[in-house]
Design an enzyme around this catalytic site. Structure first.
Site, PDB file in Angstrom:
ATOM      1  N   ARG A 102       0.889  -1.181   0.000  1.00  0.00           N
ATOM      2  CA  ARG A 102       0.000   0.000   0.000  1.00  0.00           C
ATOM      3  C   ARG A 102       0.915   1.214   0.000  1.00  0.00           C
ATOM      4  NH1 ARG A 102      -5.374   1.524   3.429  1.00  0.00           N
ATOM      5  NH2 ARG A 102      -6.167   0.047   1.895  1.00  0.00           N
TER       6      ARG A 102
ATOM      7  N   HIS B 276      -7.383   0.927  -6.505  1.00  0.00           N
ATOM      8  CA  HIS B 276      -7.635   0.098  -5.324  1.00  0.00           C
ATOM      9  C   HIS B 276      -8.347  -1.186  -5.777  1.00  0.00           C
ATOM     10  CE1 HIS B 276      -7.966  -1.047  -1.298  1.00  0.00           C
ATOM     11  NE2 HIS B 276      -8.867  -0.205  -0.835  1.00  0.00           N
TER      12      HIS B 276
ATOM     13  N   GLN C 240     -10.334  -3.735  -3.389  1.00  0.00           N
ATOM     14  CA  GLN C 240     -11.654  -3.279  -2.946  1.00  0.00           C
ATOM     15  C   GLN C 240     -12.732  -3.635  -3.974  1.00  0.00           C
ATOM     16  OE1 GLN C 240     -12.399  -1.493   0.101  1.00  0.00           O
ATOM     17  NE2 GLN C 240     -14.439  -2.169  -0.528  1.00  0.00           N
TER      18      GLN C 240
ATOM     19  N   ASP D 132     -17.023   7.704  -1.975  1.00  0.00           N
ATOM     20  CA  ASP D 132     -15.801   7.532  -1.187  1.00  0.00           C
ATOM     21  C   ASP D 132     -15.481   8.899  -0.574  1.00  0.00           C
ATOM     22  OD1 ASP D 132     -13.407   6.566  -0.136  1.00  0.00           O
ATOM     23  OD2 ASP D 132     -12.333   6.544  -2.051  1.00  0.00           O
TER      24      ASP D 132
ATOM     25  N   CYS E 212     -16.296   2.135   0.359  1.00  0.00           N
ATOM     26  CA  CYS E 212     -15.191   1.243   0.745  1.00  0.00           C
ATOM     27  C   CYS E 212     -14.823   1.383   2.211  1.00  0.00           C
ATOM     28  CB  CYS E 212     -13.982   1.489  -0.150  1.00  0.00           C
ATOM     29  SG  CYS E 212     -13.254   3.130   0.012  1.00  0.00           S
TER      30      CYS E 212
ATOM     31  N   ARG F  16     -14.021  -8.196   1.930  1.00  0.00           N
ATOM     32  CA  ARG F  16     -12.585  -7.997   1.696  1.00  0.00           C
ATOM     33  C   ARG F  16     -11.838  -9.279   2.066  1.00  0.00           C
ATOM     34  NH1 ARG F  16     -10.487  -2.936   1.567  1.00  0.00           N
ATOM     35  NH2 ARG F  16      -8.702  -4.063   0.709  1.00  0.00           N
TER      36      ARG F  16
HETATM   37  N1  NVA Z   1      -9.786   6.919  -1.606  1.00  0.00           N
HETATM   38  C1  NVA Z   1      -9.455   6.493  -0.259  1.00  0.00           C
HETATM   39  C2  NVA Z   1      -9.732   5.040  -0.075  1.00  0.00           C
HETATM   40  C3  NVA Z   1      -9.433   4.510   1.300  1.00  0.00           C
HETATM   41  C4  NVA Z   1      -9.664   3.025   1.436  1.00  0.00           C
HETATM   42  C5  NVA Z   1      -7.986   6.800   0.013  1.00  0.00           C
HETATM   43  O1  NVA Z   1      -7.150   6.580  -0.868  1.00  0.00           O
HETATM   44  O2  NVA Z   1      -7.692   7.274   1.108  1.00  0.00           O
HETATM   45  N1   CP Z   2     -11.383   0.212   2.296  1.00  0.00           N
HETATM   46  C1   CP Z   2     -10.118   0.048   2.746  1.00  0.00           C
HETATM   47  O1   CP Z   2      -9.181  -0.244   1.986  1.00  0.00           O
HETATM   48  O2   CP Z   2      -9.973   0.184   4.082  1.00  0.00           O
HETATM   49  P1   CP Z   2      -8.606   0.312   4.899  1.00  0.00           P
HETATM   50  O3   CP Z   2      -7.972   1.620   4.528  1.00  0.00           O
HETATM   51  O4   CP Z   2      -9.049   0.252   6.323  1.00  0.00           O
HETATM   52  O5   CP Z   2      -7.713  -0.845   4.519  1.00  0.00           O
END
Ligand code: NVA
Ligand code: CP
Length: 305
Positions: free
Chosen positions: A106, A133, A136, A221, A261, A289
């Site tokens: 990540r 992502h 997800q 989101d 998400c 997930r």
């Molecule tokens: N768009 C959000 C998704 C978090 C799971 C981010 O990148 O923070």
């Molecule tokens: N939706 C998602 O990826 O959640 P986290 O940031 O908690 O992993």
């Protein structure tokens, strides 16, 4: 015989057939777990998880998945690793991939993931980048299939930021053959080249009401993603007419589902009423997930043949 390494950096890395297989398999694995069946296809296998951003769902789902599959997972944060002190991504990838069976990353720039994958001997999984992502989307699509059946030919409305999640929805629309109506404020559109590449499935609109008209699924989101915290107030202003509330949901199909998400900000991108309401499937989506990522790990590390 050595199989070529399969990475999972975007949904473009799997074929439509493989995508459908993963959804079916995720449902099977969920049913097996509900029955209390022990299934350990990854005994002794190790997943390294490199997190340069926070996570609840992604981390716990991968870690629980590996444990339930008979393997294990190692959580690595830049605070504790040499990566955080400037050891190059290429070197980290080469070293980790000589020790473990798969690596989840990540990170911020999607290019970091591509660099990681280019230097890894084992599958690299995108646990979220600024651009995509895909994990997800496996869970989201599983959730839709469970509640409503095949998504082919259906209409999905994306309301809010043209961000990493939105980009993965664009890829999913082309992979699984559904229409995607995107409503974003000016200046927050998804990447132009993605829109151009998938123009047959994806329509960009400004008006959230127009985007959700007759939609079978409404998705949103956060307005400021991880790494955009200092844009918070500007974004709150720009997105003020983009909240998914009961009025907006009422314009979608009567049996439309709502997904997010998570983590969600009640009163910003979604009202508490919608998030907690009867059309919301966000808790199933979050649970999935686990099952979807199990299907992915099995697909990458323990294929049937
Ligand atoms: N768009 C959000 C998704 C978090 C799971 C981010 O990148 O923070
Ligand atoms: N939706 C998602 O990826 O959640 P986290 O940031 O908690 O992993």
């Amino acid at each position: 015989m050595n199989r070529p390494v399969r990475h999972f950096l975007t949904l473009q890395d799997i074929s439509p057939q493989e995508f459908r297989h993963l959804i079916r398999r995720a449902c099977e694995l969920k049913a097996m777990q509900r029955r209390g069946e022990i299934h350990e296809p990854l005994r002794n296998k190790v997943l390294a998880m490199v997190f340069e951003k926070s996570s609840t769902r992604t981390r716990v789902a991968f870690e629980a998945a590996m444990t339930q599959f008979g393997g294990s997972a190692i959580f690595l944060s830049p605070r504790d690793t040499q990566l955080g002190r400037g050891e190059p991504v290429e070197d980290t990838a080469r070293v980790l991939s000589r020790m473990v069976d798969a690596i989840m990353v990540r990170t911020y720039a999607h290019e970091t993931l591509e660099l990681f994958a280019a230097h890894s001997r084992v599958p690299v999984i995108n646990g979220l980048s600024d651009r995509y992502h895909p994990c997800q989307l496996l869970a989201d699509m599983q959730t839709f299939f469970e509640h409503r059946g095949d998504i082919r030919g259906r209409t999905v409305a994306w309301v809010g930021d043209g961000n990493n999640m939105c980009h993965s929805y664009i890829n999913a629309a082309s992979r699984l053959d559904f229409r995607l109506h995107i409503a974003t404020p000016e200046g927050y559109e998804p990447a132009a080249e993605l829109l151009a590449a998938h123009g047959d499935r994806v329509t960009l609109l400004r008006d959230p009401h127009a985007a959700v008209a007759d939609a079978d699924l409404v998705v949103t989101d956060v307005w400021a993603s991880m790494g955009q915290e200092d844009e918070n107030s500007r974004r709150r202003q720009a997105f003020q007419n983009y909240q998914v509330d009961s009025d907006l949901m009422a314009r979608a199909a009567p049996d439309a589902l709502f997904m997010h998400c998570l983590p969600a900000h009640r009163g910003e991108e979604v009202s508490a009423e919608v998030l907690e309401g009867p059309q919301s499937v966000v808790w199933d989506e979050a649970e999935n997930r686990l099952h979807a990522q199990k299907a992915l790990l099995e697909f990458l590390l323990a294929p049937a043949t």
